[in-house]
Structure formats: C-alpha cells, structure tokens
Scaffold this motif. Structure first.
Motif, PDB file in Angstrom:
ATOM      1  N   ASP A  47      29.231  17.752  -2.976  1.00 17.15           N
ATOM      2  CA  ASP A  47      28.208  16.657  -2.625  1.00 17.15           C
ATOM      3  C   ASP A  47      28.787  15.680  -2.006  1.00 17.15           C
ATOM      4  OD1 ASP A  47      26.002  18.326  -3.674  1.00 17.15           O
ATOM      5  OD2 ASP A  47      26.581  17.777  -5.779  1.00 17.15           O
ATOM      6  N   GLY A  49      26.432  12.271  -1.221  1.00 18.41           N
ATOM      7  CA  GLY A  49      25.022  11.509  -1.392  1.00 18.41           C
ATOM      8  C   GLY A  49      25.100  10.071  -1.322  1.00 18.41           C
ATOM      9  N   LEU A  82      27.311  21.853  -1.346  1.00 23.06           N
ATOM     10  CA  LEU A  82      26.377  21.028  -1.623  1.00 23.06           C
ATOM     11  C   LEU A  82      25.718  21.831  -2.774  1.00 23.06           C
ATOM     12  CD1 LEU A  82      25.044  19.802   1.721  1.00 23.06           C
ATOM     13  CD2 LEU A  82      26.426  18.730   0.398  1.00 23.06           C
ATOM     14  N   THR A  83      25.226  21.006  -3.857  1.00 22.69           N
ATOM     15  CA  THR A  83      24.661  21.699  -5.053  1.00 22.69           C
ATOM     16  C   THR A  83      23.402  21.759  -4.904  1.00 22.69           C
ATOM     17  OG1 THR A  83      24.506  19.571  -6.224  1.00 22.69           O
ATOM     18  CG2 THR A  83      26.480  21.125  -6.624  1.00 22.69           C
ATOM     19  N   HIS A  89      22.522  13.531  -3.293  1.00 23.83           N
ATOM     20  CA  HIS A  89      23.707  14.476  -3.115  1.00 23.83           C
ATOM     21  C   HIS A  89      24.045  15.017  -1.739  1.00 23.83           C
ATOM     22  CE1 HIS A  89      24.166  15.617  -7.430  1.00 23.83           C
ATOM     23  NE2 HIS A  89      22.920  14.834  -7.523  1.00 23.83           N
ATOM     24  N   ILE A  90      22.963  14.746  -0.499  1.00 24.36           N
ATOM     25  CA  ILE A  90      23.412  15.245   0.580  1.00 24.36           C
ATOM     26  C   ILE A  90      23.123  13.927   1.527  1.00 24.36           C
ATOM     27  CG2 ILE A  90      22.353  17.362   0.154  1.00 24.36           C
ATOM     28  CD1 ILE A  90      19.672  16.739   1.883  1.00 24.36           C
ATOM     29  N   THR A 111      18.703  23.929   0.649  1.00 24.07           N
ATOM     30  CA  THR A 111      19.481  22.838   0.980  1.00 24.07           C
ATOM     31  C   THR A 111      20.226  22.541   2.450  1.00 24.07           C
ATOM     32  OG1 THR A 111      20.115  23.037  -1.156  1.00 24.07           O
ATOM     33  CG2 THR A 111      21.814  21.698  -0.150  1.00 24.07           C
ATOM     34  N   GLY A 172      26.308  20.504 -11.213  1.00 18.04           N
ATOM     35  CA  GLY A 172      25.501  19.928 -10.430  1.00 18.04           C
ATOM     36  C   GLY A 172      24.139  19.235 -11.334  1.00 18.04           C
TER      37      GLY A 172
END
Length: 561
Positions: A47, A49, A82-83, A89-90, A111, A172
């Motif tokens: 992740d 974010g 990336l979860t 998270h992104i 995602t 996550g």
C-alpha cells in the motif's frame, strides 16, 4: 522529518534470515497506509496511501508517507502490492512512481483500474500485474498469496507473504459481512489454512477494534435507503465517498424502483463509477443514469444526485450547496443523505454542512438519525474469530490510532497470544521477525510530507505554524525609515494591521515606546538592520501581548534613506 521515539536508536543490520517490517504510515493514525517488508536485501511495499489534512494543516492538500527511508534503495524494491482502491491506500502511488516509474504495481482488477486512472493524470504509465483471490506470485524473495476479503469497496485483498524467515499475513482493510451485496465474502478458509501452515506475524486492521460485536451487514442499509426514497417529496441528494460502489449501487436500485433518474456530480465520482460499471462491479439499470443538464429538466420528484462531500470538505459539492455556492440550490422539501461515517477530525465540518442544509429547509438524513451507513472494518467479534482461526505466533496491530491498536492487541491476548508477542509500533518504528519472534529493533526518521499546491515536501511545520498564526492571530506590519547617515528615525513608525477587531489607532500608544527603543538602540551603537527589526518585534510584541492578549505575526521593515 521527525523521529517517532527518541529513546529508540537507528536499527542495526537485519540479522541473516530475518524479516524487517517498517510502517511509513497508517500506525497511530487513520490514513497514509504504507508498509515496507524487507528480506534478503529486497523490499516489498504494501500500500501507498495519503492522509487528508485537518484544520491545523492550513493550505495543505494531501499528506504523504515519508519516502526518505527507501530513497536510496528504490532499486531493491521488487513490487508495490495494493490491497484495495481507497485513497488512504493508493493515493500516494503517483508520488512514489515519480521517483522510480518502473516499480511493478500489483493489485486486483478494480484497484489497478483506479490507480491507472490516477497515474494517467500524472502522465505515468505503470507496469502492472493483475491478481485475484487464490493467485500466488513470487516477487523476489517474497511468495505472495492473495486472499479475498470483504470491505466497503469491491475487489479488496489480504496478502500472505512467505519468506524463508517467516510467513506474514496482512489483512488490509476488511470485515466479515456474511451476506455482502457482491456475494464476495472474506475467505476464512484461506485464513484457517494459513493458520495450519503457521503465521509468524499477523498484521491486523485495528479501526473497529473498540467496537463490540459484529459490523452491521451492508444489506441492512437497503430498507433505510428505500424509506428515504418513498417519503421524499422533492429531490434526493446522496453524498458518499467516490469509491463506495456498494452504496451507489443501492442508490441506483432504489431510484429504479421509485421511477427516478440519477446524475453523478463530481469528477472523482463520475470517473470511479464509470470504471466500476465498465468492469462489472456496478450494475447500472438501463436509462437510469443521465447527465446533470438532463436531470434538471425532469420534475423534482424524479431527481436523484449522487455527489461527494460527506466529510464536510469545503470545496466538495455538498459543502458548496450548503453555502449556496453551487448551481444546485437546495431548498425546502429536498432530502439530503450523508451515506458515510465520520472520519475522526471531520466532525465539526460535517455538522456545519448538516446545519447549513437544514437551515435551507432540507431534510438531512445521516448516520446519527438513520441506518444509512455501516463501517467497512471488522469489529471486535470478527477480530476474535480471526485470531482463533489463524492462531498467529506474533501480532502487530495496524491501521488505526493508538486506542485502536491497543484495543486490537488486547483482543489478541484474550485469544491466547502471549502479551510479549503483541508488538505495538508507530510510523517509523522498525520491527524485526527473527527466529519466529517479533521485536522492536529501533526507529527511523519518519515525518509528514505535505503536498501544497505544486510543492511536494517544501511545506514545513514552521511554515504551517506561521499560517496558523496568520489565520488565528492576524499580523502587524511596522515600517520605519532610517536616516542612513545619522541612524535616526526619519519617518514612521507606520503601523498597519490585518485580522484585528481593534481599530489601528489603538497602536498609537506603542509609537512612543518604539521611538524610545529605537533611539536607545542607536545610542548603544546598534546599526544592523536585523537587530533593529528584533527591537521593533520585541517592543510591539510585548505591547500586543499585554494590552490586547494577542500573539500576531509581527513583520518589521527598516528602510535606509
């Protein structure tokens, strides 16, 4: 830059065969999630974010993780996993890939689609690897298995990371909704299988660890939304996160049933729902979606708007409607639904929006008076189930403020995890897993990195302090013209203020003091401009502090003539 624990020194070299875990965000806070896993000289990032600014961050757009810890080791990064597709998270992925664009980005279909749309705006073409639940990928020395988890956005994944130094399981963000709208449940069978194999370090979502019982299923919201649609007399305006596909789906279904049309408002809402619909995660009934212009031509009792702004963001559509600063004018008989929970720190902003809309005559429906939102995170009962299923050797609570982390650790202990095997860490704290035991091994510098307009990292705490003073206390400018040959005051002092309720003539009382202080400085041989500015600053500061009980920014200007 800041050091999270002065009592902790920098970590030593990672012992042979060990696994190192360093969170650069997400611990001690809600947001900015980023975790570095190190083994055999290679790095895996989980992740990347952002954190959204609060009132004490004036002028800041976003807050990023501090990449300095890995700045010199970007060539060692084997992948970014990336979860799920939430901004916390992104959101910082573009800022990481600016530094090294060829880092492979690994994630689920939705995602990656959300990330690619974001990167396109930054003119970055990433190398991506799509995965789904049940897939395994060898990323350098890290064997990654991806596991379905249920969350408030579709296509979320947990990741099990196998290394010769131990197996880690990172949940996550997740919950255990047993009847989810998309019928995709958290794969507890995979959790149990991993538990049988042996999980050496369990990194567990802590957000709802203080909440007893089980998180309410998303499906339970549907009756409340349907009631809103049945009783609404005029327009319905629904505010939610631009990534909350499930909530938008419920709104579309209710609109179809009640014969209404829906328009999406806001660039991120239009973009994200377009992606979700294209990939099949959002079912859009035929003819239900129209543009805003077409919607305005329909009778008001056939209109539904879905917009952003459920957190009271000042520039979001809903806040502007509440302030009568939007082309959509909210009025008597309109129904506004805030279909989200309150993120800590946003309470005042949200209540201002609710009050503004209510004053305009709208019926405001929110979590406080109706079941129009449920959390996307596992409550205490669900976490207990996970601990009993996985039976981890060590536990590291993640994703939460300190109270959430400690509550999560207490749950682990209640299920039999030894107290000394629960590791509490904050951003920058280094945790080493060696010979099956996880321990704090030190700390690294890890501060906030501010995105401020076009500046990334240029905004400092000192600058923010100045902005807070300007915002809260105002400022005073004092201009003095000095005769360059004699050193005496030739003109002034001229005093100008901003942000004061008092009239400027109140400062007439400080002018004699200034004249006396400057003459004394001249007689003492003070000629340096900076020193004279300090004399002015001290004199005016003392007066304002004692007489007006204020601590404004004081800007002295000395001009030689």
């Amino acid at each position: 830059m800041s050091h999270p624990h002065p009592e902790l020194s920098a970590p030593g070299p990672l012992p042979d065969g060990g696994v190192r875990v360093v969170a650069l965000g997400g611990l001690g806070e809600i947001g900015r999630n980023m975790t570095i896993i190190e083994h055999a000289g290679k790095l895996l990032i989980v992740d990347c974010g952002v954190l959204f600014p609060e009132e004490h961050h004036p002028g800041v757009d976003l807050i990023l993780p501090d990449f300095d810890y890995i700045e010199d080791r970007l060539d060692d990064v084997v992948a970014l996993v990336l979860t799920h597709g939430h901004e916390d998270h992104i959101g910082a992925v573009p800022f990481l890939l600016r530094r090294k664009p060829d880092i492979p980005v690994v994630g689920s279909q939705l995602t990656l689609a959300l990330v690619e749309a974001k990167l396109k705006e930054h003119k970055i073409a990433p190398f991506t690897l799509g995965v789904k639940e049940g897939d395994t990928e060898q990323l350098g020395p890290f064997g990654c298995e991806f596991i379905a988890v249920n969350h408030s956005i579709p296509d979320a994944l947990a990741v099990a990371i196998r290394t010769p130094g131990g197996t880690l399981l990172h949940t996550g963000d997740f919950k255990m909704d047993q009847v989810p709208l998309d019928r995709r449940i958290t794969d507890l069978r995979a959790f149990a299988r991993l538990g049988e194999e042996g999980v050496d370090l369990f990194l567990v979502d802590s957000t709802n660890a203080e909440v007893p019982g089980f998180t309410t299923p998303e499906r339970n919201i549907t009756p409340a939304i349907e009631r809103v649609f049945h009783r609404a007399r005029r327009r319905i305006i629904v505010a939610c996160f631009s990534s909350h596909v499930h909530r938008v789906q419920q709104v579309l279904d209710a609109a179809e049933e009640s014969g209404r049309k829906v328009a999406l408002v806001g660039r991120s809402m239009v973009r994200n729902m377009g992606i979700a619909a294209e990939l099949g995660f959002l079912r859009v009934p035929d003819g239900i979606l129209v543009d805003l212009g077409r919607l305005a031509q329909l009778p008001e009792d056939e209109q539904v708007l879905v917009c952003t702004g459920s957190q009271g963001e000042p520039m979001a559509a809903l806040s502007r409607m509440a302030n009568r600063d939007h082309k959509i004018e909210v009025g008597d008989g309109d129904t506004v639904v805030l279909a989200s929970s309150l993120i800590p720190g946003n309470e005042n902003a949200v209540y201002r929006v609710i009050n503004g809309l209510t004053r305009l005559g709208a019926d405001v429906v929110h979590k406080g008076n109706a079941l129009v939102h449920v959390s996307g995170h596992a409550s205490a009962g669900e976490l207990l189930y996970c601990y009993n299923i996985v039976r981890p050797r060590n536990v590291m609570p993640v994703h939460g403020e300190w109270r959430h982390l400690v509550a999560n650790g207490d749950l682990a202990v209640a299920t039999g995890v030894p107290q000394d095997r629960v590791v509490y860490a904050e951003d920058g704290v280094v945790v080493d897993l060696v010979d099956g035991v996880a321990r704090v091994a030190g700390a690294v510098d890890c501060g906030y990195v501010y995105v401020d307009g076009s500046s990334v990292g240029g905004t400092t705490e000192t600058l923010l302090k100045d902005r807070r003073i300007l915002r809260d206390e105002g400022f005073v400018t004092i201009i003095v013209v000095r005769d360059s040959s004699t050193g005496k005051v030739a003109a002034g002092p001229e005093i100008q203020t901003r942000g004061f309720a008092e009239e400027e003539r109140v400062f007439d009382n400080v002018r004699p003091r200034l004249d006396a202080a400057l003459e004394e400085a001249r007689q003492n041989g003070v000629t340096d401009t900076h020193q004279l500015q300090q004399v002015i600053r001290r004199t005016v500061g003392s007066f304002v502090g004692n007489k007006l009980r204020r601590r404004p920014m004081i800007i002295p200007i000395v001009i030689d003539a």
